[in-house]
Design a protein around this motif. Structure first.
Motif, PDB file in Angstrom:
ATOM      1  N   PRO A  96      -7.807 -11.451  -0.281  1.00  0.00           N
ATOM      2  CA  PRO A  96      -8.406 -12.185  -1.406  1.00  0.00           C
ATOM      3  C   PRO A  96      -9.748 -11.611  -1.846  1.00  0.00           C
ATOM      4  N   GLY A  97     -10.369 -10.809  -0.996  1.00  0.00           N
ATOM      5  CA  GLY A  97     -11.649 -10.219  -1.373  1.00  0.00           C
ATOM      6  C   GLY A  97     -11.510  -8.947  -2.170  1.00  0.00           C
ATOM      7  N   SER A  98     -10.266  -8.509  -2.428  1.00  0.00           N
ATOM      8  CA  SER A  98     -10.103  -7.200  -3.061  1.00  0.00           C
ATOM      9  C   SER A  98      -9.595  -7.256  -4.491  1.00  0.00           C
ATOM     10  N   ASN A  99      -8.843  -8.311  -4.892  1.00  0.00           N
ATOM     11  CA  ASN A  99      -8.287  -8.317  -6.250  1.00  0.00           C
ATOM     12  C   ASN A  99      -7.888  -9.723  -6.668  1.00  0.00           C
ATOM     13  N   TYR A 100      -7.796  -9.913  -7.977  1.00  0.00           N
ATOM     14  CA  TYR A 100      -7.487 -11.233  -8.536  1.00  0.00           C
ATOM     15  C   TYR A 100      -6.029 -11.626  -8.311  1.00  0.00           C
ATOM     16  N   LYS A 101      -5.142 -10.636  -8.211  1.00  0.00           N
ATOM     17  CA  LYS A 101      -3.733 -10.929  -7.993  1.00  0.00           C
ATOM     18  C   LYS A 101      -3.535 -11.688  -6.682  1.00  0.00           C
ATOM     19  N   ASP A 102      -4.212 -11.224  -5.626  1.00  0.00           N
ATOM     20  CA  ASP A 102      -4.069 -11.893  -4.340  1.00  0.00           C
ATOM     21  C   ASP A 102      -4.724 -13.274  -4.351  1.00  0.00           C
ATOM     22  N   ILE A 103      -5.804 -13.403  -5.073  1.00  0.00           N
ATOM     23  CA  ILE A 103      -6.437 -14.727  -5.188  1.00  0.00           C
ATOM     24  C   ILE A 103      -5.460 -15.711  -5.838  1.00  0.00           C
ATOM     25  N   GLU A 104      -4.775 -15.271  -6.902  1.00  0.00           N
ATOM     26  CA  GLU A 104      -3.799 -16.141  -7.569  1.00  0.00           C
ATOM     27  C   GLU A 104      -2.634 -16.462  -6.634  1.00  0.00           C
ATOM     28  N   PHE A 105      -2.189 -15.465  -5.858  1.00  0.00           N
ATOM     29  CA  PHE A 105      -1.097 -15.726  -4.923  1.00  0.00           C
ATOM     30  C   PHE A 105      -1.462 -16.839  -3.954  1.00  0.00           C
ATOM     31  N   PHE A 106      -2.640 -16.784  -3.365  1.00  0.00           N
ATOM     32  CA  PHE A 106      -3.024 -17.794  -2.382  1.00  0.00           C
ATOM     33  C   PHE A 106      -3.144 -19.182  -3.016  1.00  0.00           C
ATOM     34  N   GLU A 107      -3.469 -19.219  -4.271  1.00  0.00           N
ATOM     35  CA  GLU A 107      -3.547 -20.507  -4.956  1.00  0.00           C
ATOM     36  C   GLU A 107      -2.152 -21.063  -5.208  1.00  0.00           C
ATOM     37  N   ARG A 108      -1.248 -20.209  -5.650  1.00  0.00           N
ATOM     38  CA  ARG A 108       0.081 -20.685  -6.020  1.00  0.00           C
ATOM     39  C   ARG A 108       1.006 -20.881  -4.824  1.00  0.00           C
ATOM     40  N   VAL A 109       0.763 -20.141  -3.739  1.00  0.00           N
ATOM     41  CA  VAL A 109       1.657 -20.272  -2.588  1.00  0.00           C
ATOM     42  C   VAL A 109       1.547 -21.659  -1.957  1.00  0.00           C
ATOM     43  N   LYS A 110       0.479 -22.354  -2.244  1.00  0.00           N
ATOM     44  CA  LYS A 110       0.313 -23.722  -1.727  1.00  0.00           C
ATOM     45  C   LYS A 110       1.404 -24.647  -2.261  1.00  0.00           C
ATOM     46  N   GLU A 111       1.980 -24.285  -3.409  1.00  0.00           N
ATOM     47  CA  GLU A 111       3.003 -25.126  -4.032  1.00  0.00           C
ATOM     48  C   GLU A 111       4.382 -24.919  -3.409  1.00  0.00           C
ATOM     49  N   GLN A 129       0.819  -1.205   0.000  1.00  0.00           N
ATOM     50  CA  GLN A 129       0.000   0.000   0.000  1.00  0.00           C
ATOM     51  C   GLN A 129       0.859   1.265   0.000  1.00  0.00           C
ATOM     52  N   GLY A 130       2.183   1.075   0.082  1.00  0.00           N
ATOM     53  CA  GLY A 130       3.084   2.216   0.009  1.00  0.00           C
ATOM     54  C   GLY A 130       3.118   2.804  -1.394  1.00  0.00           C
ATOM     55  N   GLU A 131       3.295   4.097  -1.475  1.00  0.00           N
ATOM     56  CA  GLU A 131       3.333   4.771  -2.771  1.00  0.00           C
ATOM     57  C   GLU A 131       4.490   4.251  -3.611  1.00  0.00           C
ATOM     58  N   GLY A 132       4.202   3.903  -4.861  1.00  0.00           N
ATOM     59  CA  GLY A 132       5.229   3.439  -5.780  1.00  0.00           C
ATOM     60  C   GLY A 132       5.575   1.966  -5.664  1.00  0.00           C
ATOM     61  N   ILE A 133       4.913   1.230  -4.780  1.00  0.00           N
ATOM     62  CA  ILE A 133       5.210  -0.185  -4.596  1.00  0.00           C
ATOM     63  C   ILE A 133       4.151  -1.027  -5.305  1.00  0.00           C
ATOM     64  N   SER A 134       4.581  -1.867  -6.211  1.00  0.00           N
ATOM     65  CA  SER A 134       3.677  -2.771  -6.912  1.00  0.00           C
ATOM     66  C   SER A 134       4.397  -4.098  -7.136  1.00  0.00           C
ATOM     67  N   LEU A 135       3.823  -5.165  -6.635  1.00  0.00           N
ATOM     68  CA  LEU A 135       4.437  -6.485  -6.740  1.00  0.00           C
ATOM     69  C   LEU A 135       3.579  -7.400  -7.598  1.00  0.00           C
ATOM     70  N   THR A 136       4.217  -8.108  -8.507  1.00  0.00           N
ATOM     71  CA  THR A 136       3.513  -9.131  -9.265  1.00  0.00           C
ATOM     72  C   THR A 136       3.334 -10.366  -8.390  1.00  0.00           C
ATOM     73  N   VAL A 137       2.562 -11.309  -8.876  1.00  0.00           N
ATOM     74  CA  VAL A 137       2.396 -12.565  -8.134  1.00  0.00           C
ATOM     75  C   VAL A 137       3.737 -13.266  -7.984  1.00  0.00           C
ATOM     76  N   GLU A 138       4.543 -13.261  -9.043  1.00  0.00           N
ATOM     77  CA  GLU A 138       5.869 -13.878  -8.967  1.00  0.00           C
ATOM     78  C   GLU A 138       6.726 -13.188  -7.909  1.00  0.00           C
ATOM     79  N   ASP A 139       6.644 -11.853  -7.878  1.00  0.00           N
ATOM     80  CA  ASP A 139       7.388 -11.104  -6.866  1.00  0.00           C
ATOM     81  C   ASP A 139       6.979 -11.548  -5.464  1.00  0.00           C
TER      82      ASP A 139
END
Length: 538
Positions: free
Chosen positions: A47-62, A16-26
């Motif tokens: 996970p209720g706010s955006n698709y990026k976080d939904i994908e993260f929670f799915e992939r972090v299981k691996e 949420q910091g200004e200028g900070i943006s992380l991809t799922v891979e990041d």
């Protein structure tokens, strides 16, 4: 030694910091690194706010995480609906995480003004949400948002909100200084009171708006908190969150609380710098514990003392947090600085000699011209090695020419033509680039890569120009600092001239000279077949 649980929210609050943006891979890379460090919880996102976080929670299981639990973030149920029908809470369940961190209102002003409901309904929202998540087997961490503001405004109600969460089964209640405006004594008083009221662990989530995020976190632990939240490098909204790079070593080394193992603590600096690279920011040089200047010494008296005993000017051994002692050489340097730096480079300098004095005078003269070696260690090392006969000349610049062309609406075209002599052979190359400096870099490396193929692994990471004499306007002398990296390490070089191209060339050539110093000191890939090297006529 008492245990304090570390809850990292870099991937959620930090973004949420200004200028900070992380991809799922990041986010996945950072999660792996945080797990290696030994943090207990990693908050992955909302996970209720955006698709990026939904994908993260799915992939972090691996990921084969060894230490950390992944937590999903969310809020209490909306007013007027059952928890089981709340989309936000159900999204948390859908992620499959074992831990949920949910926030609710503690400040009566927020309850009545922000979410516009009754104080009684807010208590029900907290209790229902915690109970619902607990009924599905999750560990629930309740975040009491704006707790300290609420505690000051209506102490009894603020306490009732955390009691409601505890009674509903929350595993931990975290008190949040959401606006970052509370002082340490206020933090300590409120945390101490809550610890007496509750039988479950109490935590702290501090923001840094008064530059007290770390101090407030430590005050909370002293008052009884055993769960701390923060971000790496203090990332976060507005002025950021409590910086775990300072919180963890202060707790463990100064206050004798156990956060991570000693071996994991030794990875703190590398973790901080890794995360900063992923987030595309620089770790502030003067950041405590992990900054490049945290254990850097410039004054000659200081250096003379640390050579006898490092504790004279260092509050801890830098190796405990994975950092290292640095001796800076500048116009303020005494012979102790130079001797310490030379010894660090394994140069045969065991006593103060006329040669040592001459090198110091040379450095002072160069800095008077505008050079700055404390920010260009690689150029300094080259200078010292040459002065003490540890640098051989392996290629010579014969000439270079630049062509910059602009035609109509077409973009600028930059071409460089470089002629160098290597092992008696004259090499002429040409290359294009995004600007004249990049073109020069490409042409020079093209000429040398045949002889030193590992040069192909290095590239410029940063390029800075500083005008030294502003009064001279466009004719002013400039200082160019170049950072070069090979993806494993980085090094800095400097050039000074009243011609920006010449200053850039000096720094550029030094960056390659440094890469060719030798396998034992080289920053180039380990298999680079380099011996001692250097350049003349630069």
């Amino acid at each position: 030694m008492n245990q304090v649980k570390i809850f990292d929210t870099t991937l959620r609050d930090g973004t949420q910091g200004e200028g900070i943006s992380l991809t799922v891979e990041d986010k996945l890379k950072i999660a792996r690194k945080l797990d290696e460090l030994g943090v207990h919880y990693i908050e992955g996102g909302w996970p209720g706010s955006n698709y990026k976080d939904i994908e993260f929670f799915e992939r972090v299981k691996e990921l084969p995480l060894q230490h950390a639990k992944i937590s999903a973030f969310g809020s209490t149920r909306r007013k007027g609906i059952p928890a089981k029908e709340d989309t936000n809470l159900n999204r948390i369940l859908e992620t499959g995480v074992s831990v949920a961190s949910i926030f609710g209102k503690s400040w009566d002003f927020h309850v009545e003004t922000a979410i516009q409901t009754t104080l009684e309904e807010n208590l029900a929202m907290i209790a229902d949400s915690v109970s619902y998540l607990k009924s599905h087997g999750l560990e629930v961490i309740y975040l009491a948002e704006h707790f300290f503001d609420g505690f000051k405004h209506n102490e009894a109600y603020a306490l009732n909100t955390v009691k409601a969460a505890a009674a509903a089964g929350a595993d931990c209640v975290v008190l949040c200084d959401t606006n970052g405006g509370t002082l340490p004594d206020g933090i300590a008083a409120a945390v101490g009171r809550v610890c007496k009221e509750l039988s479950i662990p109490v935590g702290i989530h501090a923001h840094n708006d008064c530059e007290l995020g770390v101090a407030n976190t430590l005050a909370a632990v002293q008052a009884g908190a055993r769960h701390v939240q923060g971000t790496f490098n203090g990332l976060g909204e507005r002025c950021g969150n409590a910086n775990l790079c300072s919180v963890i070593p202060n707790l463990q080394l100064k206050m004798q609380y156990r956060c991570v193992t000693d071996d994991q603590l030794a990875g703190l600096t590398q973790t901080a710098r890794y995360i900063s690279e992923i987030a595309n920011i620089h770790v502030s040089p003067n950041q405590p514990f992990v900054g490049a200047s945290a254990f850097a010494h410039k004054g000659g008296i200081h250096v003379s003392a640390i050579l006898k005993a490092s504790s004279t000017y260092e509050h801890i051994s830098p190796e405990l947090v994975g950092n290292k002692q640095r001796v800076l050489v500048s116009e303020l340097a005494g012979q102790s600085n130079l001797l310490a730096k030379a010894q660090d480079l394994n140069l045969d300098v065991t006593r103060q000699t006329d040669k040592t004095k001459a090198v110091i005078e040379q450095i002072k003269a160069l800095e008077h011209q505008g050079y700055q070696f404390e920010g260009a260690d690689a150029s300094l090392e080259l200078l010292l090695r040459e002065a003490f006969g540890e640098l051989e000349h392996i290629f010579t610049l014969e000439s270079f020419k630049l062509l910059v062309e602009k035609s109509g609406d077409n973009p600028f075209l930059s071409e460089a033509f470089v002629k160098v002599r290597v092992h008696g052979e004259s090499i002429f190359t040409a290359a294009e680039g995004n600007g004249p400096v990049n073109a020069l870099d490409n042409a020079l490396r093209k000429a040398l890569v045949k002889y030193y193929p590992a040069i192909a692994h290095m590239h410029l990471a940063d390029y800075k120009v500083r005008v030294i004499d502003e009064k001279d306007a466009t004719a002013a002398k400039v200082r160019v600092l170049i950072e070069t990296t090979d993806y494993k390490n980085s090094w800095n070089t400097v050039g000074v001239s009243d011609n920006i191209i010449e200053a850039s060339w000096q720094a550029l050539v030094d960056s390659i000279r440094y890469a060719l110093i030798g396998k034992e000191r080289s920053a180039i890939a380990e298999d680079a077949p380099f011996g001692k090297a250097g350049l003349i006529n630069h």
